[in-house]
Design a protein around this motif. Structure first.
Motif, PDB file in Angstrom:
ATOM      1  N   ALA A   1       0.827  -1.210   0.000  1.00 62.61           N
ATOM      2  CA  ALA A   1       0.000   0.000   0.000  1.00 62.61           C
ATOM      3  C   ALA A   1       0.861   1.259   0.000  1.00 62.61           C
ATOM      4  O   ALA A   1       0.526   2.250  -0.654  1.00 62.61           O
ATOM      5  CB  ALA A   1      -0.928  -0.017   1.218  1.00 62.61           C
ATOM      6  N   HIS A   2       1.992   1.201   0.736  1.00 62.28           N
ATOM      7  CA  HIS A   2       2.847   2.389   0.843  1.00 62.28           C
ATOM      8  C   HIS A   2       4.311   1.966   0.694  1.00 62.28           C
ATOM      9  O   HIS A   2       5.078   1.982   1.670  1.00 62.28           O
ATOM     10  CB  HIS A   2       2.619   3.091   2.179  1.00 62.28           C
ATOM     11  N   PRO A   3       4.717   1.594  -0.516  1.00 69.60           N
ATOM     12  CA  PRO A   3       6.092   1.095  -0.683  1.00 69.60           C
ATOM     13  C   PRO A   3       7.165   2.128  -0.387  1.00 69.60           C
ATOM     14  O   PRO A   3       8.310   1.762  -0.096  1.00 69.60           O
ATOM     15  CB  PRO A   3       6.119   0.666  -2.151  1.00 69.60           C
ATOM     16  N   ASP A   4       6.829   3.408  -0.465  1.00 68.00           N
ATOM     17  CA  ASP A   4       7.821   4.456  -0.214  1.00 68.00           C
ATOM     18  C   ASP A   4       7.869   4.897   1.242  1.00 68.00           C
ATOM     19  O   ASP A   4       8.660   5.776   1.599  1.00 68.00           O
ATOM     20  CB  ASP A   4       7.537   5.667  -1.102  1.00 68.00           C
ATOM     21  N   ASP A   5       7.040   4.300   2.065  1.00 71.59           N
ATOM     22  CA  ASP A   5       7.061   4.618   3.491  1.00 71.59           C
ATOM     23  C   ASP A   5       8.406   4.182   4.066  1.00 71.59           C
ATOM     24  O   ASP A   5       8.796   3.023   3.936  1.00 71.59           O
ATOM     25  CB  ASP A   5       5.916   3.878   4.187  1.00 71.59           C
ATOM     26  N   PRO A   6       9.151   5.096   4.706  1.00 72.82           N
ATOM     27  CA  PRO A   6      10.470   4.733   5.234  1.00 72.82           C
ATOM     28  C   PRO A   6      10.438   3.596   6.248  1.00 72.82           C
ATOM     29  O   PRO A   6      11.459   2.935   6.461  1.00 72.82           O
ATOM     30  CB  PRO A   6      10.962   6.032   5.889  1.00 72.82           C
ATOM     31  N   SER A   7       9.295   3.353   6.856  1.00 67.26           N
ATOM     32  CA  SER A   7       9.204   2.292   7.856  1.00 67.26           C
ATOM     33  C   SER A   7       8.916   0.919   7.240  1.00 67.26           C
ATOM     34  O   SER A   7       8.900  -0.081   7.953  1.00 67.26           O
ATOM     35  CB  SER A   7       8.117   2.628   8.882  1.00 67.26           C
ATOM     36  N   THR A   8       8.683   0.861   5.932  1.00 66.98           N
ATOM     37  CA  THR A   8       8.418  -0.425   5.280  1.00 66.98           C
ATOM     38  C   THR A   8       9.629  -1.337   5.426  1.00 66.98           C
ATOM     39  O   THR A   8      10.747  -0.945   5.083  1.00 66.98           O
ATOM     40  CB  THR A   8       8.119  -0.225   3.787  1.00 66.98           C
ATOM     41  N   PRO A   9       9.452  -2.540   5.939  1.00 75.16           N
ATOM     42  CA  PRO A   9      10.600  -3.454   6.070  1.00 75.16           C
ATOM     43  C   PRO A   9      11.244  -3.737   4.721  1.00 75.16           C
ATOM     44  O   PRO A   9      10.559  -3.959   3.718  1.00 75.16           O
ATOM     45  CB  PRO A   9       9.968  -4.719   6.669  1.00 75.16           C
ATOM     46  N   ALA A  10      12.554  -3.730   4.700  1.00 75.82           N
ATOM     47  CA  ALA A  10      13.280  -3.993   3.453  1.00 75.82           C
ATOM     48  C   ALA A  10      12.953  -5.377   2.902  1.00 75.82           C
ATOM     49  O   ALA A  10      12.953  -5.580   1.682  1.00 75.82           O
ATOM     50  CB  ALA A  10      14.781  -3.848   3.692  1.00 75.82           C
ATOM     51  N   LYS A  11      12.646  -6.325   3.777  1.00 71.49           N
ATOM     52  CA  LYS A  11      12.330  -7.672   3.306  1.00 71.49           C
ATOM     53  C   LYS A  11      11.078  -7.683   2.432  1.00 71.49           C
ATOM     54  O   LYS A  11      10.967  -8.496   1.507  1.00 71.49           O
ATOM     55  CB  LYS A  11      12.165  -8.628   4.483  1.00 71.49           C
ATOM     56  N   GLU A  12      10.134  -6.794   2.716  1.00 74.81           N
ATOM     57  CA  GLU A  12       8.925  -6.713   1.895  1.00 74.81           C
ATOM     58  C   GLU A  12       9.240  -6.171   0.511  1.00 74.81           C
ATOM     59  O   GLU A  12       8.600  -6.554  -0.483  1.00 74.81           O
ATOM     60  CB  GLU A  12       7.884  -5.829   2.587  1.00 74.81           C
ATOM     61  N   LEU A  13      10.211  -5.301   0.430  1.00 74.27           N
ATOM     62  CA  LEU A  13      10.575  -4.701  -0.856  1.00 74.27           C
ATOM     63  C   LEU A  13      11.376  -5.673  -1.716  1.00 74.27           C
ATOM     64  O   LEU A  13      11.081  -5.873  -2.899  1.00 74.27           O
ATOM     65  CB  LEU A  13      11.376  -3.421  -0.607  1.00 74.27           C
ATOM     66  N   PHE A  14      12.380  -6.298  -1.129  1.00 75.80           N
ATOM     67  CA  PHE A  14      13.250  -7.191  -1.906  1.00 75.80           C
ATOM     68  C   PHE A  14      12.528  -8.477  -2.303  1.00 75.80           C
ATOM     69  O   PHE A  14      12.811  -9.045  -3.367  1.00 75.80           O
ATOM     70  CB  PHE A  14      14.523  -7.502  -1.124  1.00 75.80           C
ATOM     71  N   ALA A  15      11.588  -8.920  -1.483  1.00 73.88           N
ATOM     72  CA  ALA A  15      10.858 -10.147  -1.824  1.00 73.88           C
ATOM     73  C   ALA A  15       9.977  -9.960  -3.049  1.00 73.88           C
ATOM     74  O   ALA A  15       9.588 -10.941  -3.691  1.00 73.88           O
ATOM     75  CB  ALA A  15      10.009 -10.594  -0.637  1.00 73.88           C
ATOM     76  N   ARG A  16       9.657  -8.732  -3.376  1.00 70.68           N
ATOM     77  CA  ARG A  16       8.782  -8.448  -4.520  1.00 70.68           C
ATOM     78  C   ARG A  16       9.569  -8.203  -5.809  1.00 70.68           C
ATOM     79  O   ARG A  16       8.975  -7.936  -6.841  1.00 70.68           O
ATOM     80  CB  ARG A  16       7.878  -7.259  -4.194  1.00 70.68           C
ATOM     81  N   ARG A  17      10.865  -8.296  -5.755  1.00 64.07           N
ATOM     82  CA  ARG A  17      11.688  -8.209  -6.965  1.00 64.07           C
ATOM     83  C   ARG A  17      11.965  -9.636  -7.431  1.00 64.07           C
ATOM     84  O   ARG A  17      12.729 -10.364  -6.804  1.00 64.07           O
ATOM     85  CB  ARG A  17      12.989  -7.461  -6.681  1.00 64.07           C
ATOM     86  N   LEU A  18      11.351 -10.028  -8.517  1.00 63.13           N
ATOM     87  CA  LEU A  18      11.380 -11.419  -8.957  1.00 63.13           C
ATOM     88  C   LEU A  18      12.529 -11.743  -9.902  1.00 63.13           C
ATOM     89  O   LEU A  18      12.754 -12.921 -10.210  1.00 63.13           O
ATOM     90  CB  LEU A  18      10.047 -11.767  -9.629  1.00 63.13           C
ATOM     91  N   LEU A  19      13.234 -10.717 -10.356  1.00 64.11           N
ATOM     92  CA  LEU A  19      14.359 -10.918 -11.272  1.00 64.11           C
ATOM     93  C   LEU A  19      15.553 -10.098 -10.797  1.00 64.11           C
ATOM     94  O   LEU A  19      15.381  -9.078 -10.107  1.00 64.11           O
ATOM     95  CB  LEU A  19      13.984 -10.498 -12.697  1.00 64.11           C
ATOM     96  N   PRO A  20      16.761 -10.506 -11.164  1.00 66.72           N
ATOM     97  CA  PRO A  20      17.938  -9.699 -10.823  1.00 66.72           C
ATOM     98  C   PRO A  20      17.889  -8.338 -11.495  1.00 66.72           C
ATOM     99  O   PRO A  20      17.114  -8.112 -12.431  1.00 66.72           O
ATOM    100  CB  PRO A  20      19.110 -10.537 -11.360  1.00 66.72           C
ATOM    101  N   SER A  21      18.733  -7.455 -11.035  1.00 66.68           N
ATOM    102  CA  SER A  21      18.811  -6.129 -11.647  1.00 66.68           C
ATOM    103  C   SER A  21      19.662  -6.186 -12.904  1.00 66.68           C
ATOM    104  O   SER A  21      20.590  -6.988 -13.028  1.00 66.68           O
ATOM    105  CB  SER A  21      19.417  -5.128 -10.659  1.00 66.68           C
TER     106      SER A  21
END
Length: 315
Positions: A39-59
């Protein structure tokens, strides 16, 4: 005793192997559901694990290791193919078969040696890391920079595993019920050969096993025993062993560990701690432990933000 104290000090540092237990036995799903959008991916309090788990491919970046084993990320990771002549990847639903190209190459070499030296059909590869590394939703404190990998202590079956088998099959427990030694019905000379082969890789810095497995290796190793220095006891490694590589050359932003010191770790002082009553039968805590606060993106190296938001590499 001095060696044991050095070991404990090293293990307690910020680059410990696995501060949280590794749930290698947790079953997966044949039809995993996609994580819902935040809902708020840019919220500074969002756990990093939630962000990285949603990246399904390498950079889509040159390969670069950033940070430490338990607080970092990896740009331009490689994918471990799920099948090879002497390996199969387990728990595909986790999407954690990504790592540094050096780690992928090492695992392929180890698979070939397991087949040649131990007579195994091959190895079963557990978690390596997420496509861009970083903290995971479950199971590990490390495995964040593509330089850690779990290998099941169950030899690869001779047949190609189905998707369901990869998600549901359990690894074999190698430790005796009393926790004082390995189970001789399942732990064999082949296991010694495979762990030795991994430890003899120059780029491997640590291998973590259950203390009972370390005890068996100390007892059964023949000839050159120098490789035993790299093999160290740690909790949660009854079913698998954990390989950790050194920081690759040309990666100044990778911050690894110092080389293991203090001999082969086989003395009575080295092993005695792990078989003490306090370790084998710890008293329950007087109060429930306070769960640690999840790491945020701001607490990772700044370059990890760039890795997180970089375009996807081609699948």
């Amino acid at each position: 005793m001095q060696v044991r104290l050095i070991l404990i000090a090293v293990m307690s540092s910020a680059v410990i192997a696995a501060a949280a237990p590794v749930h290698a036995q947790d079953k997966g799903s044949v039809e995993p559901k996609a994580l819902p959008p935040l809902a708020h991916p840019d919220d500074p309090s969002t756990p990093a694990k939630e962000l990285f788990a949603r990246r399904l491919l390498p950079s889509a970046q040159p390969t670069k290791v950033i940070g430490t084993y338990n607080r970092g990320c990896i740009a331009g990771a490689d994918r471990m193919p799920i099948n090879g002549e002497a390996w199969q990847v387990m728990r595909l639903s986790r999407n954690r078969n990504f790592g540094h190209p050096g780690m992928i190459a090492l695992l392929k070499r180890l698979a070939a040696r397991a087949h040649k030296d131990a007579g195994w059909p091959g190895i079963l590869v557990g978690d390596i890391g997420q496509p861009r590394g970083g903290p995971a939703l479950s199971g590990h404190a490390s495995h964040q920079i593509g330089l850690d990998a779990d290998i099941w202590l169950t030899p690869m079956p001779e047949h190609r595993l189905s998707r369901n088998e990869r998600e549901e099959m359990s690894a074999v427990m190698m430790v005796r019920q009393d926790r004082l030694d390995v189970d001789p019905r399942v732990f064999t000379k082949g296991h010694v050969a495979v762990i030795r082969a991994a430890a003899q890789e120059p780029s491997v810095q640590r291998i973590f096993v259950n203390a009972a497995i370390k005890k068996a290796l100390c007892r059964d190793a023949k000839g050159d025993r120098s490789w035993l220095t790299k093999v160290r006891p740690w909790w949660g490694h009854d079913y698998h062993f954990h390989i950790r590589m050194v920081c690759p050359p040309g990666n100044p932003d990778c911050h690894g560990q110092t080389d293991q010191a203090g001999g082969d770790g086989c003395s009575a002082d080295d092993l005695g701690y792990w078989f003490s009553d306090a370790v084998l039968h710890p008293p329950p805590p007087k109060e429930p432990p306070t769960p640690p606060q999840p790491v945020t993106l701001a607490q990772l190296p700044p370059a990890c933000r760039v890795v997180l938001h970089a375009p996807d590499a081609k699948n």
